[in-house]
Design an enzyme around this catalytic site. Structure first.
Site, short mmCIF file in Angstrom:
data_model
loop_
_atom_site.label_atom_id
_atom_site.label_comp_id
_atom_site.label_asym_id
_atom_site.label_seq_id
_atom_site.Cartn_x
_atom_site.Cartn_y
_atom_site.Cartn_z
N ASN A 156 1.43 8.38 3.15
CA ASN A 156 2.53 7.43 3.18
C ASN A 156 1.96 6.03 3.00
O ASN A 156 1.12 5.58 3.80
CB ASN A 156 3.25 7.50 4.53
N GLU A 157 2.37 5.35 1.96
CA GLU A 157 1.99 3.96 1.70
C GLU A 157 0.49 3.68 1.88
O GLU A 157 0.10 2.80 2.66
CB GLU A 157 2.81 3.02 2.58
C1 BGC Z 1 6.75 2.69 6.72
C2 BGC Z 1 7.54 3.04 7.96
C3 BGC Z 1 8.13 1.78 8.55
C4 BGC Z 1 9.05 1.16 7.54
C5 BGC Z 1 9.80 -0.06 8.02
C6 BGC Z 1 7.36 1.63 5.86
O1 BGC Z 1 6.38 0.75 5.52
O2 BGC Z 1 6.42 3.84 5.98
O3 BGC Z 1 6.71 3.71 8.83
O4 BGC Z 1 8.74 2.00 9.78
O5 BGC Z 1 8.31 0.81 6.41
O6 BGC Z 1 8.96 -1.14 8.26
#
Ligand code: BGC
Length: 413
Positions: A156-157
């Site tokens: 994730n990211e």
């Molecule tokens: C992330 C989440 C986060 C969301 C809101 C994304 O960068 O994957 O974990 O809660 O953004 O900030």
């Protein structure tokens, strides 16, 4: 009214550390509990999703959504280096089972920011050994859970550390970060604390792009046959002034990961806002623009721009794996969803291969260093009783999902 393609995925997302509760074997738990810490408050019980997942998944299905994106926690599955917990893996089998029983497609992320303590203690992603550790974890997951997976993403990211480098220097509390990292290292008996958020962004990118490539191969080698991709943070980057470094920022933060996504079956796009880039760094929001609880510009149109940016660079299908807004005012979430989806429809009518929209987030949850204050959920969570309350935005998105088209919010009760 234009409709979405048949089979379009409609979902909501969470991440293990943000909702499960008591993830005390993870590196972030350590950071939350040293003093000083950047964390506004510790995660503690979070949304107790570890125990309440059956009700939460049923609730998602009852709303009309057909996809649940969640992450599995490495710190639980491999509590000590090389030692795996069958119990933890079985827990995630039960979660996957609950999805299937409710007719919900599970999309599983293997790594959503948090690592096991031992991984941070060994130096984290900067260490060459990190690659084999991650691949071994993927292998174990594929073998134990593969037959129940519908989609998997490695990371994730993973481009977030690079994105954070563009924050104006004045916004980074460097002294606290250094003290926190030192104390965390001491707490786990190490010289350095190798956390995802604290590492050298370029080293992390190189290691994690390699880990993604190998992770994809391993995840595809087990039982089951499911697409494997990566979810990338993509914001609408706008150049301000003739010397803006916008293009350099995109080349550094986004393009390497869009290229890496080509080594998988799909790209996950995660968009929240617009960023204005000046000649050195981000400039922050434009005065006068509505801000969200994150301090971001309220800018739902960012999604369309980002889908177009991504589709010009990748040939794999695109799923929106996160998009949402932090607000106490749920009518702003409804508005955000409607405008973001307008942008998705524009992309679809131009032939861009977007296959699903997964909203962040199913639940109000632990928003990392900001704690529980920002409200991203379609569903509110009472922090004392853990009671869930469905917000109008959840019903709105659920109805859109059922009808596979954008609806007038006024028409939903
Ligand atoms: C992330 C989440 C986060 C969301 C809101 C994304 O960068 O994957 O974990 O809660 O953004 O900030």
């Amino acid at each position: 009214m234009a409709t979405f393609p048949d089979g379009f995925l409609w979902g909501a997302a969470t991440a293990a550390h943000q909702v499960e509760g008591n993830n005390f074997n993870s590196d972030l738990w350590v950071l939350e509990h040293v003093q000083p810490t950047l964390f506004a408050e510790p995660s503690l019980d979070a949304c107790d999703h570890y125990h309440r997942f059956p009700e939460d998944i049923k609730l998602l299905a009852d709303l009309g959504l057909n996809t649940y994106r969640f992450s599995i926690e490495w710190a639980r599955i491999e509590p000590e280096r090389g030692h795996f917990s069958v119990n933890a893996l079985e827990h995630y089998r039960r979660m996957l089972g609950a999805c299937h029983e409710n007719g919900v497609i599970p999309m599983v992320t293997l790594y959503h920011f948090s690592s096991p303590r031992w991984f941070a203690a060994m130096g984290g992603w900067e260490k060459p050994a990190a690659l084999d550790c991650f691949v071994r974890y993927c292998d174990r997951v594929a073998r134990h859970l593969g037959d129940l997976l519908a989609f998997a993403t490695t990371f994730n990211e993973p481009n977030l550390p690079m994105l954070l480098r563009w924050l104006p220097i004045s916004e980074i509390p460097i002294v606290t970060v250094k003290r926190m990292a030192k104390l965390a290292a001491r707490a786990v008996g190490a010289d350095r604390f190798g956390c995802f958020f604290l590492g050298d962004a370029a080293k992390l990118r190189d290691r994690m792009t390699a880990a993604h490539q190998r992770g994809v191969e391993v995840l595809k080698s087990g039982p089951g046959n499911y697409p494997v991709g990566v979810s990338v943070s993509l914001q609408d980057e706008q150049a301000v002034g003739p010397d803006s470094k916008r293009d350099r920022k995109c080349a550094e933060v986004y393009d390497p990961w869009l290229e890496a996504a080509q080594h998988g079956d799909f790209l996950g796009v995660q968009t929240y806002t617009r960023c204005r880039v000046g000649k050195k760094s981000d400039l922050g929001p434009e005065p006068g623009i509505e801000l969200t609880q994150m301090g971001y510009e309220f800018w739902p149109e960012a999604l369309e721009t980002c889908l177009r940016y991504a589709s010009a660079r990748v040939s794999v299908p695109i799923y929106i794996t996160e998009n949402g807004v932090a607000s106490e005012d749920d009518t702003r979430r409804v508005e955000y969803i409607r405008r973001a989806l307008d942008g998705v429809l524009n992309c679809l009518s131009d032939g861009i291969d977007v296959k699903g929209y997964i909203h962040w987030s199913l639940l109000d949850n632990f928003e990392w260093i900001l704690g529980y204050r920002p409200k991203f959920g379609l569903v509110a969570v009472n922090r004392d009783t853990q009671e869930r309350s469905i917000k109008p935005s959840a019903r709105y998105l659920g109805e859109i999902a059922r009808q596979n088209q954008i609806l007038d919010p006024a028409a939903i009760g």
